[in-house]
Write a protein that holds these residues in place. Structure first.
Motif, PDB file in Angstrom:
ATOM      1  N   LYS A 207       1.088  -1.459  -0.170  1.00  0.00           N
ATOM      2  CA  LYS A 207      -0.333   0.048  -0.284  1.00  0.00           C
ATOM      3  C   LYS A 207       0.979   1.638   0.117  1.00  0.00           C
ATOM      4  O   LYS A 207       1.979   1.029   0.590  1.00  0.00           O
ATOM      5  CB  LYS A 207      -0.664   0.019   1.141  1.00  0.00           C
ATOM      6  CG  LYS A 207      -1.886  -1.048   1.152  1.00  0.00           C
ATOM      7  CD  LYS A 207      -2.974  -0.182   1.915  1.00  0.00           C
ATOM      8  CE  LYS A 207      -4.166  -1.789   2.389  1.00  0.00           C
ATOM      9  NZ  LYS A 207      -3.440  -3.216   2.888  1.00  0.00           N
ATOM     10  N   THR A 208       0.090   2.234  -0.186  1.00  0.00           N
ATOM     11  CA  THR A 208       1.210   3.836  -0.571  1.00  0.00           C
ATOM     12  C   THR A 208       0.421   4.309   1.009  1.00  0.00           C
ATOM     13  O   THR A 208      -0.336   3.661   1.200  1.00  0.00           O
ATOM     14  CB  THR A 208       0.545   4.367  -1.830  1.00  0.00           C
ATOM     15  OG1 THR A 208      -0.942   4.844  -2.046  1.00  0.00           O
ATOM     16  CG2 THR A 208       1.380   3.287  -3.476  1.00  0.00           C
TER      17      THR A 208
ATOM     18  N   GLU B  23      -3.447   4.886  -0.219  1.00  0.00           N
ATOM     19  CA  GLU B  23      -3.937   3.370   0.117  1.00  0.00           C
ATOM     20  C   GLU B  23      -4.223   3.610   1.703  1.00  0.00           C
ATOM     21  O   GLU B  23      -5.406   2.331   1.741  1.00  0.00           O
ATOM     22  CB  GLU B  23      -3.534   2.556  -1.032  1.00  0.00           C
ATOM     23  CG  GLU B  23      -3.727   2.736  -2.399  1.00  0.00           C
ATOM     24  CD  GLU B  23      -2.718   2.275  -3.061  1.00  0.00           C
ATOM     25  OE1 GLU B  23      -2.511   1.579  -4.292  1.00  0.00           O
ATOM     26  OE2 GLU B  23      -1.318   1.282  -1.885  1.00  0.00           O
ATOM     27  N   GLU B  24      -2.901   3.052   2.655  1.00  0.00           N
ATOM     28  CA  GLU B  24      -3.362   2.841   3.816  1.00  0.00           C
ATOM     29  C   GLU B  24      -3.907   3.962   4.562  1.00  0.00           C
ATOM     30  O   GLU B  24      -4.821   3.667   5.068  1.00  0.00           O
ATOM     31  CB  GLU B  24      -2.647   3.082   4.595  1.00  0.00           C
ATOM     32  CG  GLU B  24      -0.594   2.210   3.896  1.00  0.00           C
ATOM     33  CD  GLU B  24       0.407   2.787   4.985  1.00  0.00           C
ATOM     34  OE1 GLU B  24       0.603   3.171   5.604  1.00  0.00           O
ATOM     35  OE2 GLU B  24       1.301   1.535   4.485  1.00  0.00           O
TER      36      GLU B  24
ATOM     37  N   GLU C 251      -7.834   2.644   3.274  1.00  0.00           N
ATOM     38  CA  GLU C 251      -8.174   1.737   4.387  1.00  0.00           C
ATOM     39  C   GLU C 251      -8.892   2.494   5.960  1.00  0.00           C
ATOM     40  O   GLU C 251      -9.773   2.085   6.069  1.00  0.00           O
ATOM     41  CB  GLU C 251      -6.863   0.277   4.117  1.00  0.00           C
ATOM     42  CG  GLU C 251      -7.316  -0.423   4.698  1.00  0.00           C
ATOM     43  CD  GLU C 251      -6.606  -1.751   5.192  1.00  0.00           C
ATOM     44  OE1 GLU C 251      -6.391  -2.626   4.917  1.00  0.00           O
ATOM     45  OE2 GLU C 251      -4.784  -1.084   5.094  1.00  0.00           O
TER      46      GLU C 251
ATOM     47  N   THR D  55     -11.722   1.522  -0.411  1.00  0.00           N
ATOM     48  CA  THR D  55     -10.004   0.596  -0.914  1.00  0.00           C
ATOM     49  C   THR D  55     -10.408   1.352  -2.289  1.00  0.00           C
ATOM     50  O   THR D  55     -10.859   1.844  -2.992  1.00  0.00           O
ATOM     51  CB  THR D  55     -10.540  -0.542  -1.178  1.00  0.00           C
ATOM     52  OG1 THR D  55     -11.379  -1.829  -0.816  1.00  0.00           O
ATOM     53  CG2 THR D  55      -9.297  -1.362  -2.218  1.00  0.00           C
ATOM     54  N   LEU D  56      -8.742   1.872  -2.504  1.00  0.00           N
ATOM     55  CA  LEU D  56      -8.059   2.891  -2.692  1.00  0.00           C
ATOM     56  C   LEU D  56      -6.805   1.942  -3.483  1.00  0.00           C
ATOM     57  O   LEU D  56      -6.504   1.468  -2.672  1.00  0.00           O
ATOM     58  CB  LEU D  56      -7.626   4.222  -2.716  1.00  0.00           C
ATOM     59  CG  LEU D  56      -7.029   4.858  -3.361  1.00  0.00           C
ATOM     60  CD1 LEU D  56      -7.378   5.479  -4.665  1.00  0.00           C
ATOM     61  CD2 LEU D  56      -6.471   6.641  -2.941  1.00  0.00           C
ATOM     62  N   VAL D  57      -6.568   1.417  -4.690  1.00  0.00           N
ATOM     63  CA  VAL D  57      -4.966   1.415  -5.571  1.00  0.00           C
ATOM     64  C   VAL D  57      -4.742   2.492  -6.175  1.00  0.00           C
ATOM     65  O   VAL D  57      -5.617   3.020  -7.576  1.00  0.00           O
ATOM     66  CB  VAL D  57      -5.799   0.358  -6.071  1.00  0.00           C
ATOM     67  CG1 VAL D  57      -4.658  -0.100  -7.056  1.00  0.00           C
ATOM     68  CG2 VAL D  57      -6.214  -1.039  -5.325  1.00  0.00           C
ATOM     69  N   GLU D  58      -3.738   2.976  -6.229  1.00  0.00           N
ATOM     70  CA  GLU D  58      -3.050   4.236  -7.004  1.00  0.00           C
ATOM     71  C   GLU D  58      -2.738   3.602  -8.138  1.00  0.00           C
ATOM     72  O   GLU D  58      -2.180   2.283  -8.013  1.00  0.00           O
ATOM     73  CB  GLU D  58      -2.180   5.189  -6.275  1.00  0.00           C
ATOM     74  CG  GLU D  58      -2.914   5.575  -4.964  1.00  0.00           C
ATOM     75  CD  GLU D  58      -1.294   6.660  -4.881  1.00  0.00           C
ATOM     76  OE1 GLU D  58      -1.097   7.940  -6.016  1.00  0.00           O
ATOM     77  OE2 GLU D  58      -0.840   6.675  -3.340  1.00  0.00           O
TER      78      GLU D  58
ATOM     79  N   CYS E  39      -6.412   5.624 -10.874  1.00  0.00           N
ATOM     80  CA  CYS E  39      -6.777   4.397  -9.411  1.00  0.00           C
ATOM     81  C   CYS E  39      -8.663   3.441  -9.464  1.00  0.00           C
ATOM     82  O   CYS E  39      -8.870   3.995 -10.449  1.00  0.00           O
ATOM     83  CB  CYS E  39      -7.740   5.701  -8.071  1.00  0.00           C
ATOM     84  SG  CYS E  39      -8.498   6.981  -8.183  1.00  0.00           S
TER      85      CYS E  39
END
Length: 370
Positions: free
Chosen positions: A221-222, A225-226, A229, A234-237, A268
């Motif tokens: 996680k970046t 992203e942390e 959470e 939920t985030l994904v770069e 994202c």
């Protein structure tokens, strides 16, 4: 959480699902030793949490040291659908007769797991023909059901018990790891009639991951992203310029893939989740505002548990607070969608009845902005 292929295959191996021999690496020094251990020929496979690697050139055959020294650095430096290479998998080639498709996914609308199987594999699920679709309750698949599915996709002889075994083991993964999706595509039918998982995809439920500390090793996680959470979504770069926002991992992932297929570059993957509030969506937009590459936002949301007006209210607050000054292209359907459209009528949000139209609009906008 979406596992990379080599991670999914590690999980498969723990559950007795056969895969080709392979070794993952993140630098060429380690990979040179791995290549000697495997022996030529083998396949070099980019590890990214998105589909379409084959079409993008992210899977290459390698027959000798010269090819390896050229191809490994190229693939390590590659981006696919805005996602940079996270690792490289070196894997022995397998000779096989045919490719099949097999998956189980959590069907939230029916509150059950569904099996999809096909005699055609190696392509995206949307392209899979001659599908057999079977609802299987809470994920357990009995031998009779598995055998019926095997026969429906035309399997014969010793391949049938092999298929039954593979499907039941895959089902065990979905139940024990609380997975939203477990997919093998393709399943290779070998010359001796046995089956081999040539690729693997596993998506777990982020809301259930706290019950599975053994899966923590797969988390990368970046800082953003942390933070996401901790805020309950939920985030994904990614590496593109269009933020993709929706509810439900499957919906957001399919939107991301459709955007990429139409020339857009996702910035994202943002799933606001089933428990989204105006405050949590506002926090999600706060994180999007920190992504300097983002030029537009694409929203594809189906209101069920989460009302579309909850999302609309968050966008209005973000506009009022001057948090975002970006064009938003949105398709909002389901609960209170007409009300949410009225709420956003005089904002920078452009509403569409179909996600395809929204995607075309946002891609044109970003291309125009340069």
């Amino acid at each position: 959480m979406r596992l990379l292929e080599y991670q999914a295959k590690e999980l498969f191996a723990q559950y007795g699902i056969k895969t080709p021999k392979g070794i993952s690496s993140k630098n060429i020094e380690q990979a040179r030793n791995d290549a000697k251990q495997l022996g030529y020929p083998f396949v070099i496979k980019v590890q990214v949490p998105v589909g379409g690697r084959g079409k993008a050139g992210g899977i290459q055959k390698c027959h000798n040291d010269d090819e390896f020294e050229i191809k490994y650095p190229q693939l390590l430096d590659m981006s696919i659908k805005g996602e940079k290479t996270r690792a490289i998998l070196l894997e022995k080639m397998a000779e096989y007769e045919k490719e099949l498709y097999l998956s189980l996914f959590l069907n939230r609308s029916k509150r059950c797991y569904t099996v999809i199987a096909s005699s055609e594999g190696g392509v995206e699920i949307e392209s899979v023909k001659n599908q057999v679709i079977r609802e299987v309750g809470l994920g357990d698949v009995d031998a009779q059901t598995a055998e019926e599915i095997a026969k429906q996709i035309g399997l014969q002889g010793k391949t049938i018990p092999d298929f039954v075994d593979m499907l039941q083991r895959l089902a065990k993964i979905t139940v024990e790891k609380e997975a939203e999706l477990a997919e093998i595509n393709p399943v290779a039918l070998l010359k001796d009639g046995s089956l081999l998982a040539l690729d693997g995809k596993v998506v777990t439920d982020d809301n259930a991951n706290f019950r599975h500390p053994e899966m923590d090793k797969y988390q990368e996680k970046t800082e953003l992203e942390e933070r996401a959470e901790k805020s309950g979504f939920t985030l994904v770069e990614l590496d593109g310029n269009i933020a993709v926002v929706g509810n439900g991992a499957g919906l957001v992932m399919s939107t991301l893939d459709m955007l990429a297929d139409n020339g857009g570059k996702p910035a994202c993957f943002l799933d606001v989740g089933g428990g989204a509030t105006t405050e949590s969506v506002y926090e999600a937009l706060t994180l999007v505002s920190k992504m300097k590459k983002v030029k537009a936002i694409l929203v594809n949301l189906y209101g069920g548990i989460v009302k579309t007006t909850t999302v609309a209210a968050a966008f209005i607050k973000a506009y009022d607070d001057k948090l975002i000054d970006l064009p938003v292209y949105a398709r909002l359907m389901g609960s209170e969608s007409e009300k949410s459209k009225e709420m956003l009528k005089n904002t920078r949000t452009k509403m569409f009845d179909s996600v395809e139209d929204a995607i075309n609009g946002v891609v044109m906008e970003v291309n125009k902005r340069g």
